[in-house]
Design a protein around this motif. Sequence first.
Motif, PDB file in Angstrom:
ATOM      1  N   ASP A 129       0.853  -1.187   0.000  1.00 21.34           N
ATOM      2  CA  ASP A 129       0.000   0.000   0.000  1.00 21.34           C
ATOM      3  C   ASP A 129       0.891   1.241   0.000  1.00 21.34           C
ATOM      4  O   ASP A 129       1.046   1.912   1.032  1.00 21.34           O
ATOM      5  CB  ASP A 129      -0.906  -0.024   1.232  1.00 21.34           C
ATOM      6  CG  ASP A 129      -1.986   1.041   1.175  1.00 21.34           C
ATOM      7  OD1 ASP A 129      -2.054   1.763   0.162  1.00 21.34           O
ATOM      8  OD2 ASP A 129      -2.757   1.162   2.146  1.00 21.34           O
TER       9      ASP A 129
ATOM     10  N   PRO B   3      -1.755  -6.931   2.805  1.00 22.80           N
ATOM     11  CA  PRO B   3      -2.717  -6.205   1.970  1.00 22.80           C
ATOM     12  C   PRO B   3      -4.150  -6.604   2.286  1.00 22.80           C
ATOM     13  O   PRO B   3      -4.418  -7.681   2.808  1.00 22.80           O
ATOM     14  CB  PRO B   3      -2.319  -6.629   0.556  1.00 22.80           C
ATOM     15  CG  PRO B   3      -1.757  -8.012   0.733  1.00 22.80           C
ATOM     16  CD  PRO B   3      -1.055  -7.987   2.053  1.00 22.80           C
TER      17      PRO B   3
ATOM     18  N   THR C 102      -2.540  -4.311  -5.931  1.00 25.57           N
ATOM     19  CA  THR C 102      -2.722  -4.381  -4.486  1.00 25.57           C
ATOM     20  C   THR C 102      -3.533  -3.173  -4.040  1.00 25.57           C
ATOM     21  O   THR C 102      -4.136  -2.490  -4.862  1.00 25.57           O
ATOM     22  CB  THR C 102      -1.363  -4.447  -3.768  1.00 25.57           C
ATOM     23  OG1 THR C 102      -0.605  -3.269  -4.074  1.00 25.57           O
ATOM     24  CG2 THR C 102      -0.578  -5.668  -4.212  1.00 25.57           C
ATOM     25  N   ASP C 103      -3.499  -2.891  -2.758  1.00 23.92           N
ATOM     26  CA  ASP C 103      -4.416  -1.914  -2.172  1.00 23.92           C
ATOM     27  C   ASP C 103      -4.460  -0.586  -2.917  1.00 23.92           C
ATOM     28  O   ASP C 103      -5.531  -0.093  -3.260  1.00 23.92           O
ATOM     29  CB  ASP C 103      -4.024  -1.659  -0.707  1.00 23.92           C
ATOM     30  CG  ASP C 103      -4.170  -2.919   0.126  1.00 23.92           C
ATOM     31  OD1 ASP C 103      -4.694  -3.912  -0.389  1.00 23.92           O
ATOM     32  OD2 ASP C 103      -3.747  -2.910   1.290  1.00 23.92           O
TER      33      ASP C 103
END
Length: 487
Positions: free
Chosen positions: A299, A321, A333-334
């Motif tokens: 993140d 995550p 991902t995030d």
Amino acid sequence: MADSRTSGEFSLEPVRFSRLSRRGVLLSLSGLQLTSAGIAVAAFVGTLYSVGAEALPWTSPIWGGGLAITWARIAGRPVVEWIPLVITWVLRQAGGQTVFKAKISRPRPAGTLALPGDAARLRQYDDPESGAVMVHDPHHATLTVGCDLLHPSFVLLDPAEQERRIQGWGRVLSTACRSGRIARLQVLERTIPDGGTALVDWWREHGVHDGSWVARVYGELIEQAGPSGERHVSSIALALDMRRAAQAIRRSGGGIRGAAAVLRQEMRTVEAALRAADLHPSPWYDAGSLAVDLRSAYDPAIAPTLERHREIGRSLATAGPVAVTESWGSLRTDSAYHSVLWVSEWPQASVYPGFMSPVILAGGIRRTVSITYEPVRTDRAARELRKRKVEHISDAAQRARMGQIEDAADSAELQDVLQQEADLLSGHGVLRYTGLISVSAPTMDELEAAVAQIQQAAIQSSMETRLLVSQQGQAFAAASLPLARKV
């Protein structure tokens, strides 16, 4: 003639990398190529003898297709070698293994790391003596610890200092080789958003806080300017091979406590070698520091906040995550998209230290350069080198009997093997090294542009990079996390 070292005219010594071996099982053909070629030949000969030449056109899809996938290439790889990758990828997609979502209603078991994929099996151990957090991989039987490294910019040093530091780093790697208990040594150099902590701390200690308009505006400028920059962070991770160190672990009490005691010995040895090379290690990661690194990798948007507010985001139970989606050539991902490149070919000609400067100094790109060293025991390295030398000589003799011309690439590989054998006899260690470059960006379009820029920078560095397809999740964990993982 006066020595250049004493006359002030110091010149750096160029270095040369060994070539990636392209040998196969037989005559540079891999096992899959031999299998497909064998099927093609069997279909051709079987048809010819059992039915006759008039039936060859009917079986041409079998023997013609076999020959085509044996020698035809896509992206530098034989077509037949793409088949297992595609099959594995399809099976992973069908099994839902390319999508990860954190189960927030079911907390992770205590002591585990909240990571996706095969990293979910990792366990944490907080060492009471060193204060470091050690990551245990029960499947691969490794225990890993990491820390940051403080050092001046290498490219700004004069040649004499660069050469001295190169020799010091060589002694660090030699220490890892001589240990016999180290599974892997990972070096990461990454760019992270600068949260402005250093600026804020300086203003807090040295600024004039008199409530005036100037002080207020200056403080606001510092608050806004810090997160807009980026900084480079170097770190190192050390993985203990618990199988090789089994006897020492038993002497130290056995179990994870005994392994931690053995790893502490290796930590002290490596730390002393790093200090001798003028590389200043920070305290080894505790659970909070490692949690911030893991969270920031998955993140990136939260990284400046975690740096500025050091009391949050320091739990390994929530450091992973929230969601991960893996595609053929990228990973989401995030708050970012990622792609991992493999350094498939290091410079073929002699290069000077600092040759990776175009990649390291590429501005405006969030990326992580990871080099993983795997020490090879001296006896095992000697056996492998002898085996490779015999195979090269046997293949050369076979090609000579068949009337084939000697390939210059094969001759160069043989010379590399002979040089490694000579270095081993001289007391040097043998390491297998893997280079990975992880590139991150907020959007897919920005990611594609950043990957293209890094690939061009790699070309300027005389390196060849290839996108790791169908394995971006595992590659990202190996390239971006200070856990000494391997692909």
